[in-house]
Write a protein that holds these residues in place. Sequence first.
Motif, mmCIF file in Angstrom:
data_model
loop_
_atom_site.group_PDB
_atom_site.id
_atom_site.type_symbol
_atom_site.label_atom_id
_atom_site.label_comp_id
_atom_site.label_asym_id
_atom_site.label_seq_id
_atom_site.Cartn_x
_atom_site.Cartn_y
_atom_site.Cartn_z
ATOM 1 N N UNK A 236 0.826 -1.203 0.000
ATOM 2 C CA UNK A 236 0.000 0.000 0.000
ATOM 3 C C UNK A 236 0.861 1.254 0.000
ATOM 4 N N UNK A 237 1.929 1.235 0.787
ATOM 5 C CA UNK A 237 2.847 2.380 0.826
ATOM 6 C C UNK A 237 3.489 2.583 -0.543
ATOM 7 N N UNK A 248 -4.024 7.231 4.936
ATOM 8 C CA UNK A 248 -4.316 6.770 3.584
ATOM 9 C C UNK A 248 -4.002 5.290 3.407
ATOM 10 N N UNK A 249 -2.898 4.839 4.009
ATOM 11 C CA UNK A 249 -2.547 3.420 3.937
ATOM 12 C C UNK A 249 -3.653 2.592 4.570
ATOM 13 N N UNK A 258 -5.115 2.541 13.714
ATOM 14 C CA UNK A 258 -4.473 1.949 14.898
ATOM 15 C C UNK A 258 -3.854 0.597 14.571
ATOM 16 N N UNK A 259 -4.429 -0.120 13.613
ATOM 17 C CA UNK A 259 -3.869 -1.415 13.229
ATOM 18 C C UNK A 259 -2.663 -1.247 12.306
ATOM 19 N N UNK A 260 -2.690 -0.229 11.468
ATOM 20 C CA UNK A 260 -1.618 -0.022 10.487
ATOM 21 C C UNK A 260 -0.409 0.668 11.108
ATOM 22 N N UNK A 261 -0.658 1.563 12.079
ATOM 23 C CA UNK A 261 0.426 2.349 12.663
ATOM 24 C C UNK A 261 1.581 1.527 13.190
ATOM 25 N N UNK A 295 -6.028 -2.979 -9.026
ATOM 26 C CA UNK A 295 -7.096 -2.742 -8.040
ATOM 27 C C UNK A 295 -6.688 -1.687 -7.025
ATOM 28 N N UNK A 296 -5.457 -1.790 -6.512
ATOM 29 C CA UNK A 296 -4.993 -0.830 -5.512
ATOM 30 C C UNK A 296 -4.838 0.565 -6.117
#
Length: 862
Positions: A236-237, A248-249, A258-261, A295-296
């Motif tokens: 994603x990054x 955004x990610x 909170x899950x991505x951080x 898709x992304x």
Amino acid sequence: MLTERTSELARLSESLADCERGRGRVVLIGGGMATGKTALLDALGDLAGERATVLRAVGSRAERDLPLGVITQLLADTGQEVRERAASPLDARALEEIGALLTSSDPLVLAVDDVHLADPESQQVLLYLRRRIASSRVLLVLTERERPNLTRESLHAELVRQPDHRIDLAPLSESGVAELIGDADRAASALALTGGNPFLLRALVEDGLAVGPRFRRAVLDCLTRWDPDFLPVAEAVAILGEESSRELVAELLERSARAVGPVLDALGAAGLLREHRLRNPDVVLESLGAAEAARLHARAAELLHRRGAPAVEVARHLTAAGEVPGRWALRPLRYAAEQSLIDDAELAVGCLQLALTATEDEGERVELRGVLVRAAWRINPSLAVRHLGPLADRRDLSWRDAVPVARLRLWQGEQPCDLLRATRAHAGEPHPRAAAELRIAAEWIYGALPEPAALEVGETRWQHTAHLMGAWTRDAPGEVLRAAEHVLQSCAGDVLPEAAAAAVLALDHAGHTERAQHWCETVAAQSRRQGATTARALITAVRADMSWRRGDLIAAETQAQEALRLLHPQSWGVLVGLPNSTLILVNSALGRHDVAAELLARPVPEEMAGTTFGVRHLHATGRHALATGRTLAALDAFERVAARMRRGDPAVPTAIPWRSDLAQTYLLLGRRREARDLVAEQLGHDTGGVRIRAIALRVLAACSEPRQRVAVLREAIGLLERVDDRLELARALADLSQAHSELGQLSNARLVLRKADQMAKSCQAEVLPHRLRDHLDPRPEPAPAPAGAPLLSEAERKVAELAARGQTNREIGRRLYITVSTVEQHLTRVYRKLNVRKRTELPAELSRVNDNDDDGRVLQSR
């Protein structure tokens, strides 16, 4: 050897010494993934040596459900088995028995790597031991991956709480990187690629400090080995690029921030990220499947559009996705195409192509095609032709759409008068600047327009500028300077490169050399910066032409070849005559006649014959024929050039010395009066510039008596020094040396000849005839042939006969099965023995020279 870990090893050594003294210690080693935690445990084993028993184990996500898996690893070398004691939870008796097995050696080092992945039962045993080693000879060393924002599980948290020593491993600094790779000069670039991660650095070293297969594999290993969330977040990054942010990610992956951080923090601690951007996004993107990438990108485009991101950023994702996810995407695609047309033509083409697939409105399609042709032309004219489509036959175009269609037709060898006439009738008077630039471009390629009224405008300044080519042909330096500078000062915008190229050449021919070179460099730098390949190729071909007229043959060759490398010859259309002619002239002057012949054999568009570049090509053909001794072929080429130039087209630049070349050919054929008349005609004109006049004076000298030649040649040399044409200057100096020699002024002849030789060497050109080189580097006269012996050897006679028939040195070599160099040596001796200067002076009946000794003496005394 560990790099930049001296203090960490000292801390471990101190803890080991405490252990030996009966003071048990707990050491926790933390850090990002692959920052050297395992390597530090390896070093601890070497440090302990015979001083203590070392038991090692490593936690694994795959074995988290295996009770006492880590403890079993620790006891593997002891032969003890604890599987039968496994229970959840472990009772006090089981903990005591397992603890006794582990601490049976004394002193003891227990080293557990990735303790956060150890099974709960093993963590429970380690916690039990930790509480009881304070007064024992046990050193417990644990490593864990740094996850600053993730909550530890209770057993793990208790186990690593308040260790006696905590060692935090950071990525290596630039000095540490230099030490590890053994190259201080490349340490900064290696640090930028790896973030100082030792694991990545070693892979980089294995690839020779370049991004290669081992390094790419190491990056992907970091993203797949430790945590299943790492790779999706990294993807994603990579997709978001410069727009990447925690929010955004998370939104792209449809997860919470909170899950991505914590994942982003872990990737940053490992050196894989820098300010939420991947250091090596290409590695990740290349591993991503095409469908998932599309898709992304499509989702990223929609997210950025909702957030009000610039149209160019949204369009980059849309073109990468290769689809239009909804009508909303058409507007950013069109806006992005307009904004990037000048600075990023490839993106503009991609946006317009994508937009065309999604629109059904015919008016909108015509407008999109017009911009698409304009954008595609900046990359490659052949690409623009493929997108021309129905625009070529329409007569209701706006001027904005008609101009790119007209210029394409110019490159293809057509005069677009019908299109211009129809556009004026439909859209009215064109914009003054667009009309002026298109007229300059058309006249540079073809000469005067058959119907100039279609491009006439009322705006006075641009109307004057539009007559740049006429000012050039009239030799009006002031008008040329004003008009050319007006065109070139518009280069910051989307100026027609043909007009810019014509303006630069006009400045150069009008004597404004420094301004021409300045603008040439400016246009070249701008086209390189904007990625405008067509404009870059065109201005490079112009630079080659300018270098040729300065006698800088090597630079001219390099630049002309670069121009043809940037654009395939097919893409050049009729303009291919510009770089091709320069290469033919250069190779002929350098004596590479085979290369020049090969260039002449290459196919060119038939339509080129009707252009000014066709005249250039024909002139180069004549020069090559002249250089290879094919005088009649040269005569044919130069007379055809003269026929075109005598039409009196007021817009065809008099930039080639056609009268002088034709006069020189007449001289070789013994037609002195016609040669002199041609030169007088040239000198009687005010057009052509200083260089053309100087060349004409050199030919005039050849038509004159020896005593008159010196003054004429000195005038020519003075002019050539002004324009800095080293090649023509070398030729004029060689002629002056010959004139001094014929007047008996031998010291002057040798002095001028040395200067001519220096000038010729600076050009690397074949300028000095062999008879003059003999004066420059005198050799002993050959011994006279015995009485009655043939004047020419059999080999010399055969070579001379073929040369007298007009065959080139290469053709003679093929006929007689000898090298070109051998042919040249034979001809040199023939010229000396017969006292002639060139092959056209060889007698037709060479066999009589050897048969009749009187004929030989007559030739030698001639």
